[in-house]
Design a protein around this motif. Sequence first.
Motif, PDB file in Angstrom:
ATOM      1  N   LEU A 232       2.585  13.238  10.611  1.00 54.59           N
ATOM      2  CA  LEU A 232       2.130  13.384  11.825  1.00 54.59           C
ATOM      3  C   LEU A 232       3.210  13.347  12.818  1.00 54.59           C
ATOM      4  O   LEU A 232       4.223  12.153  12.461  1.00 54.59           O
ATOM      5  N   MET A 233       2.957  13.833  13.578  1.00 57.18           N
ATOM      6  CA  MET A 233       4.276  14.421  14.690  1.00 57.18           C
ATOM      7  C   MET A 233       3.827  13.686  15.761  1.00 57.18           C
ATOM      8  O   MET A 233       3.215  13.914  16.581  1.00 57.18           O
ATOM      9  N   LEU A 234       4.985  13.386  16.565  1.00 58.93           N
ATOM     10  CA  LEU A 234       5.359  12.867  17.705  1.00 58.93           C
ATOM     11  C   LEU A 234       6.185  13.015  18.411  1.00 58.93           C
ATOM     12  O   LEU A 234       7.066  14.140  18.122  1.00 58.93           O
TER      13      LEU A 234
ATOM     14  N   ILE B  46       5.024  10.416   6.195  1.00 55.08           N
ATOM     15  CA  ILE B  46       5.642  10.623   7.652  1.00 55.08           C
ATOM     16  C   ILE B  46       5.243  10.794   8.869  1.00 55.08           C
ATOM     17  O   ILE B  46       4.550  11.316   9.030  1.00 55.08           O
ATOM     18  N   ILE B  47       6.291   9.607   9.713  1.00 55.05           N
ATOM     19  CA  ILE B  47       5.850  10.069  11.137  1.00 55.05           C
ATOM     20  C   ILE B  47       6.624  10.346  11.332  1.00 55.05           C
ATOM     21  O   ILE B  47       8.106   9.452  11.629  1.00 55.05           O
ATOM     22  N   LEU B  48       6.464  11.317  12.390  1.00 55.36           N
ATOM     23  CA  LEU B  48       8.368  12.412  12.592  1.00 55.36           C
ATOM     24  C   LEU B  48       8.139  12.156  14.067  1.00 55.36           C
ATOM     25  O   LEU B  48       7.172  13.131  15.158  1.00 55.36           O
ATOM     26  N   ASP B  49       9.402  11.673  14.798  1.00 51.32           N
ATOM     27  CA  ASP B  49       9.688  12.484  16.431  1.00 51.32           C
ATOM     28  C   ASP B  49       9.738  13.779  16.193  1.00 51.32           C
ATOM     29  O   ASP B  49      10.572  14.035  15.537  1.00 51.32           O
TER      30      ASP B  49
ATOM     31  N   GLY C  46       0.429  -1.338  -0.154  1.00 49.82           N
ATOM     32  CA  GLY C  46       0.090   0.256  -0.587  1.00 49.82           C
ATOM     33  C   GLY C  46       0.692   0.922   0.041  1.00 49.82           C
ATOM     34  O   GLY C  46       1.851   1.081  -0.699  1.00 49.82           O
ATOM     35  N   ALA C  47       0.532   2.268   0.647  1.00 50.19           N
ATOM     36  CA  ALA C  47       1.075   3.773   0.738  1.00 50.19           C
ATOM     37  C   ALA C  47       2.821   3.576   1.464  1.00 50.19           C
ATOM     38  O   ALA C  47       2.989   2.477   2.043  1.00 50.19           O
ATOM     39  N   VAL C  48       3.879   3.924   0.549  1.00 43.58           N
ATOM     40  CA  VAL C  48       4.575   4.658   1.664  1.00 43.58           C
ATOM     41  C   VAL C  48       4.943   4.981   2.538  1.00 43.58           C
ATOM     42  O   VAL C  48       4.445   6.550   2.321  1.00 43.58           O
ATOM     43  N   ILE C  49       5.054   4.228   3.824  1.00 48.70           N
ATOM     44  CA  ILE C  49       5.425   5.613   5.141  1.00 48.70           C
ATOM     45  C   ILE C  49       7.002   5.550   6.122  1.00 48.70           C
ATOM     46  O   ILE C  49       7.271   4.628   5.874  1.00 48.70           O
ATOM     47  N   LEU C  50       6.867   6.911   5.951  1.00 53.19           N
ATOM     48  CA  LEU C  50       8.512   7.012   6.858  1.00 53.19           C
ATOM     49  C   LEU C  50       8.730   7.399   8.138  1.00 53.19           C
ATOM     50  O   LEU C  50       7.374   8.128   8.466  1.00 53.19           O
TER      51      LEU C  50
END
Length: 231
Positions: free
Chosen positions: A78-80, A50-53, A2-6
Amino acid sequence: MGAVILVLDDDKDITNLLRIYLEMEHYEVHLAHDGEEGLKILSNIPADLIILDVMMPKKDGIVVCREIRQGNQTVPILMLSAKAEDMDKIYGLAMGADDYLVKPFNPLELIARVKALLRRSGFSQSTSGISQEGLHVGPLEINKQKHTVSIAGIPLSLTAIEFDILCLLCSKPGRVFSSEDIFQLVWNEQEIYQSKTVMVHISNLRAKLDKALNGEKMIVTVWGVGYKIDY
């Protein structure tokens, strides 16, 4: 796949956990453990999300988010963060993040937010519920199928949330939408209404429109009521 997530986080336990949950949803997952590594991966592998800390070595999440947006990339972010203070959240959103999740979090909630962001970005060919394929308001032209916006023929780079807010406002020019209306119609999630989240995204959207229109105002604040498109 599916989607490409970093996923960018210096905590390897978290990145490995997220990989498991995301791959269970059939996403293609790439991991990075500092900001520079994440940007390098992004330059070679276009991501759908992008999931980003926030707290990372070399380049923190705020810097990475700002550099991505300065490059006119509209990929959902999406920021963590372990910080729950309102100002930290507002600052992250102001830098261009689409959503914000405080650690510790339930992985199932993160998956739900990922799916919502992907829907808004057009990955699943979904929109915010406005039926028109195209919208024209003054010099503004919106193509919902292509997920593009232009002003007098010049492309305008918007995030997925900004795009959905603009579509909503332009669906009924002159109508005032309250912050709560916007949150319910755009986010479309069973979440507690957050006026500051709406305010930050409206501010970012307004700044981009004002710049493209050479200072001419298109989004008007009706104090104590909400926002409208007035052109």
